[in-house]
Design an enzyme around this catalytic site. Structure first.
Site, PDB file in Angstrom:
ATOM      1  N   CYS A   1      -0.073  13.524 -16.177  1.00 19.43           N
ATOM      2  CA  CYS A   1      -0.817  14.734 -16.530  1.00 19.43           C
ATOM      3  C   CYS A   1      -2.318  14.480 -16.359  1.00 19.43           C
ATOM      4  O   CYS A   1      -2.825  13.444 -16.774  1.00 19.43           O
ATOM      5  CB  CYS A   1      -0.508  15.117 -17.974  1.00 19.43           C
TER       6      CYS A   1
ATOM      7  N   ASP B   1       6.356   4.551  -1.679  1.00 17.83           N
ATOM      8  CA  ASP B   1       7.730   5.043  -1.534  1.00 17.83           C
ATOM      9  C   ASP B   1       8.759   4.302  -2.382  1.00 17.83           C
ATOM     10  O   ASP B   1       9.923   4.720  -2.451  1.00 17.83           O
ATOM     11  CB  ASP B   1       8.147   5.011  -0.053  1.00 17.83           C
TER      12      ASP B   1
ATOM     13  N   GLN C   1       0.840  -1.194   0.000  1.00 17.47           N
ATOM     14  CA  GLN C   1       0.000   0.000   0.000  1.00 17.47           C
ATOM     15  C   GLN C   1       0.880   1.250   0.000  1.00 17.47           C
ATOM     16  O   GLN C   1       0.369   2.357  -0.059  1.00 17.47           O
ATOM     17  CB  GLN C   1      -0.886   0.018   1.246  1.00 17.47           C
TER      18      GLN C   1
ATOM     19  N   GLY D   1       3.067  -4.459   8.980  1.00 19.34           N
ATOM     20  CA  GLY D   1       3.018  -3.009   9.148  1.00 19.34           C
ATOM     21  C   GLY D   1       1.743  -2.361   8.641  1.00 19.34           C
ATOM     22  O   GLY D   1       1.774  -1.219   8.187  1.00 19.34           O
TER      23      GLY D   1
ATOM     24  N   CYS E   1       1.801  20.044 -22.119  1.00 16.28           N
ATOM     25  CA  CYS E   1       0.544  20.592 -22.630  1.00 16.28           C
ATOM     26  C   CYS E   1       0.060  21.755 -21.761  1.00 16.28           C
ATOM     27  O   CYS E   1      -0.951  22.380 -22.079  1.00 16.28           O
ATOM     28  CB  CYS E   1      -0.528  19.502 -22.722  1.00 16.28           C
TER      29      CYS E   1
ATOM     30  N   GLU F   1       1.588  -3.682  17.318  1.00 11.12           N
ATOM     31  CA  GLU F   1       0.420  -3.608  18.201  1.00 11.12           C
ATOM     32  C   GLU F   1      -0.708  -4.454  17.651  1.00 11.12           C
ATOM     33  O   GLU F   1      -0.716  -4.813  16.479  1.00 11.12           O
ATOM     34  CB  GLU F   1      -0.059  -2.155  18.297  1.00 11.12           C
TER      35      GLU F   1
ATOM     36  N   CYS G   1      -3.647  14.993 -20.465  1.00  9.09           N
ATOM     37  CA  CYS G   1      -3.305  14.109 -21.594  1.00  9.09           C
ATOM     38  C   CYS G   1      -2.717  12.776 -21.118  1.00  9.09           C
ATOM     39  O   CYS G   1      -2.369  11.938 -21.928  1.00  9.09           O
ATOM     40  CB  CYS G   1      -2.346  14.813 -22.547  1.00  9.09           C
TER      41      CYS G   1
ATOM     42  N   HIS H   1      -1.341   1.380  -4.441  1.00  7.78           N
ATOM     43  CA  HIS H   1      -1.670   2.801  -4.413  1.00  7.78           C
ATOM     44  C   HIS H   1      -0.730   3.640  -5.283  1.00  7.78           C
ATOM     45  O   HIS H   1      -0.602   4.829  -5.082  1.00  7.78           O
ATOM     46  CB  HIS H   1      -1.654   3.326  -2.968  1.00  7.78           C
TER      47      HIS H   1
ATOM     48  N   CYS I   1       2.829  19.704 -17.172  1.00  7.66           N
ATOM     49  CA  CYS I   1       3.059  18.897 -18.379  1.00  7.66           C
ATOM     50  C   CYS I   1       3.447  19.818 -19.540  1.00  7.66           C
ATOM     51  O   CYS I   1       3.230  21.032 -19.475  1.00  7.66           O
ATOM     52  CB  CYS I   1       1.770  18.141 -18.695  1.00  7.66           C
TER      53      CYS I   1
HETATM   54 ZN   LIG Z   1      -0.458  16.915 -20.584  1.00  5.80          ZN
END
Ligand SMILES: [Zn+2]
Length: 257
Positions: free
Chosen positions: A131, A108, A105, A191, A154, A219, A134, A123, A152
């Protein structure tokens, strides 16, 4: 009640060695030892930034600069973080043929940095920007500077390729994660309390499909004594290190391994 003696380690090692097709499900807790704060809890990101204000797709589209302030903090922290012994331990278990995949999940990238080869990112990952207009993608390091809203070619804003609240889980990651859960022999949950939907489905799917569920958390969580068959309550790096030691000892005394 702490299950940190030798017996649970031995039992977990026996399960892992016997079934040899374990899958790990990891969450923020595994990266805390790398200096990345978890989201929940008094020291977590959500104590500082209300997720409904800073981490929804709607808020990102409405106020990208404000949300990028929070994202910049995450990108900076993750950019300096290095894998800890728990990440490296999972990569070692994969190399030993014990763990076949990691479903994470976390955003990093530390599992890949540690050497894990099959990583399913539920995730997304902060290493990439996409972008909103686009869909062009860029490595974060090429477009992001602290304090700026990256753009971007664009002209539109770039969003980290991570799942914000209100966004669906990438379908391929979800399919792959559920397939791993259905077919693994052991699911090792590390974790995370796996409370957030749909990640919370993974332990249940594994359990219903006949896998043993082993929990490594400092825990008690909602999994403990419920979905989890075995709880190893300690830091991820310490517990995984002891499991690896135990597996290596067992290999030394088992002819043919
Ligand atoms: Zn773009």
């Amino acid at each position: 009640m702490r299950a940190d003696g030798r017996e649970p380690i031995r039992e977990a090692s026996r399960l892992l060695a016997g079934r040899r097709n374990a899958v790990a499900l990891t969450g923020a807790g595994i990266s805390v030892e790398s200096g990345i704060p978890s989201f929940r809890g008094s020291q977590g990101m959500w104590a500082k930034y209300d997720p409904m204000e800073y981490a929804t797709l709607h808020s990102f589209m409405q106020s990208p600069r404000k949300v990028w302030n929070m994202l910049s903090e995450m990108v900076s922290v993750c950019g300096f973080a290095v894998p800890n012994a728990a990440h490296k331990g999972l990569a070692t278990l994969e190399a030993m043929g014990v763990v076949r995949a990691v479903i994470t999940q976390n955003v990093d990238g530390l599992h890949q940095a540690a050497g894990s080869r099959r990583v399913i990112e539920y995730h997304g990952n902060l290493d990439e920007l996409v972008c909103v207009n686009c869909w062009k993608r860029f490595p974060t390091r090429d477009r992001w500077t602290p304090g700026d809203v990256p753009r971007c070619d664009c002209g539109e804003i770039l969003k980290p390729n991570v799942v914000l609240f209100g966004e669906p889980i990438p379908w391929l990651a979800q399919e792959q994660a559920e397939e791993e859960a259905r077919t693994c022999g052991v699911l090792v949950v590390i974790g995370t309390s796996a409370q957030v939907s749909p990640a919370c489905d993974i332990p249940r799917i594994a359990k219903e499909s006949g896998a043993a569920v082993v929990e490594i958390n400092p825990e008690e969580t909602s999994l403990s004594g419920n979905v989890a068959d075995l709880h190893l309550w300690g830091s991820a790096s310490e517990v995984i290190g002891r499991i690896i030691e135990r597996l290596k000892e067992a290999d030394d005394v088992t002819p043919g391994h």
